[in-house]
Design an enzyme around this catalytic site. Structure first.
Site, mmCIF file in Angstrom:
data_model
loop_
_atom_site.group_PDB
_atom_site.id
_atom_site.type_symbol
_atom_site.label_atom_id
_atom_site.label_comp_id
_atom_site.label_asym_id
_atom_site.label_seq_id
_atom_site.Cartn_x
_atom_site.Cartn_y
_atom_site.Cartn_z
ATOM 1 N N SER A 1 0.857 -1.188 0.000
ATOM 2 C CA SER A 1 0.000 0.000 0.000
ATOM 3 C C SER A 1 0.886 1.229 0.000
ATOM 4 O O SER A 1 2.034 1.200 0.484
ATOM 5 C CB SER A 1 -0.883 0.023 1.252
ATOM 6 O OG SER A 1 -1.528 1.276 1.404
ATOM 7 N N TYR B 1 -2.335 -1.168 10.537
ATOM 8 C CA TYR B 1 -2.441 -1.579 9.132
ATOM 9 C C TYR B 1 -1.286 -0.986 8.332
ATOM 10 O O TYR B 1 -0.626 -1.689 7.558
ATOM 11 C CB TYR B 1 -3.770 -1.113 8.549
ATOM 12 C CG TYR B 1 -3.871 -1.291 7.045
ATOM 13 C CD1 TYR B 1 -4.296 -2.497 6.499
ATOM 14 C CD2 TYR B 1 -3.528 -0.261 6.169
ATOM 15 C CE1 TYR B 1 -4.367 -2.661 5.120
ATOM 16 C CE2 TYR B 1 -3.596 -0.419 4.794
ATOM 17 C CZ TYR B 1 -4.024 -1.626 4.273
ATOM 18 O OH TYR B 1 -4.082 -1.794 2.912
#
Length: 254
Positions: free
Chosen positions: A139, A152
């Site tokens: 990400s 996360y």
């Protein structure tokens, strides 16, 4: 990597980016096998994409990962691409003492140990292929952490780091290692909302596939490139600006 004539296994292939990649590769004529936890949804996707194969997999179960890998290899001995896409994105608060420990452990199991275990289950088979790829989906938050999803973001930074080591370790084999680092894409990972700040899934897939064909290390859509370049001793200003903008204009949630 070549975009056709592959046999591709994708975790988390029942929704969002995973399903989008699976169906895009399927349309290009690749043999695609998607893994997910919900058999009914897997069956629905297979019916919509004749020829696509499916397998039920709980990415948090190391024993099942090994069994599924053996099953997939037996069914598809030409398997040459593994895409580690499965992931979850709960919100958390690193400034709070109220830690949801079960959620935190589940996040680490899914986002970090899941890809590590899947890679380990397939890598010896992949080494025997003339040309093979492991693709890890990280990400942009690996480089530009979002405070509201601090753990996360940290798991994606861990996947980026692991990918660097994995790529080096496999340098003298037939296995290449790629990293896709998506921006905020309008999927149901958080809540599909049509927010104009989120990249439409179709646009993300189109640009990613175009770049994937020539990639040797990272696959970054154009909007991610300056954020990827931000990492360094002066990274704090953009991180603070980014997070303050989301405090001022929160991400919509269900």
């Amino acid at each position: 990597m070549k975009l056709t004539k592959n046999t591709i296994f994708i975790t988390g292939g029942t929704s969002g980016i995973g399903r989008g990649l699976a169906e895009a590769f399927h349309r290009l004529g690749n043999q695609v096998i998607i893994a997910g936890r919900r058999k009914a949804l897997l069956d629905e996707i297979a019916a919509a994409n004749p020829g696509m194969d499916t397998v039920v997999l709980d990415i948090n179960d190391p024993v099942q990962i090994k069994a599924v890998a053996d099953e997939v290899i037996a069914r598809h001995p030409g398997l040459n691409v593994v895409i580690n896409n499965a992931g979850i994105m709960p919100f958390d608060n690193p400034a709070s003492g109220d830690l949801d420990d079960d959620q935190a452990v589940g996040l680490l199991n899914t986002n970090v140990l899941g890809p590590v275990r899947v890679s380990a289950a397939f890598v010896e088979h992949l080494k025997r292929q003339p040309e093979a790829w492991i693709i890890n989906n990280s990400s942009v938050l690996a480089f530009l952490p979002l405070a509201a999803t601090a753990l996360y973001s940290a798991t994606k930074a861990a996947i980026h780091s692991y990918t660097l080591s994995q790529r080096f370790a496999l340098r003298d084999t037939s296995v290449g290692v790629l990293e896709i680092a998506p921006p905020w894409v309008d999927t149901d990972l958080i809540h599909k909302s049509g927010d104009p700040r989120a990249m439409p899934l179709d646009a993300f897939l189109s640009e990613t596939l175009a770049k994937l064909e020539h990639a040797t290390t990272e696959v970054l859509v154009d909007g991610v490139v300056p954020l990827r370049a931000n990492v360094g001793p002066n990274e704090h200003a953009l991180i603070n600006q980014f997070n303050q903008s989301l405090v001022d204009n929160p991400i919509p949630v269900a």
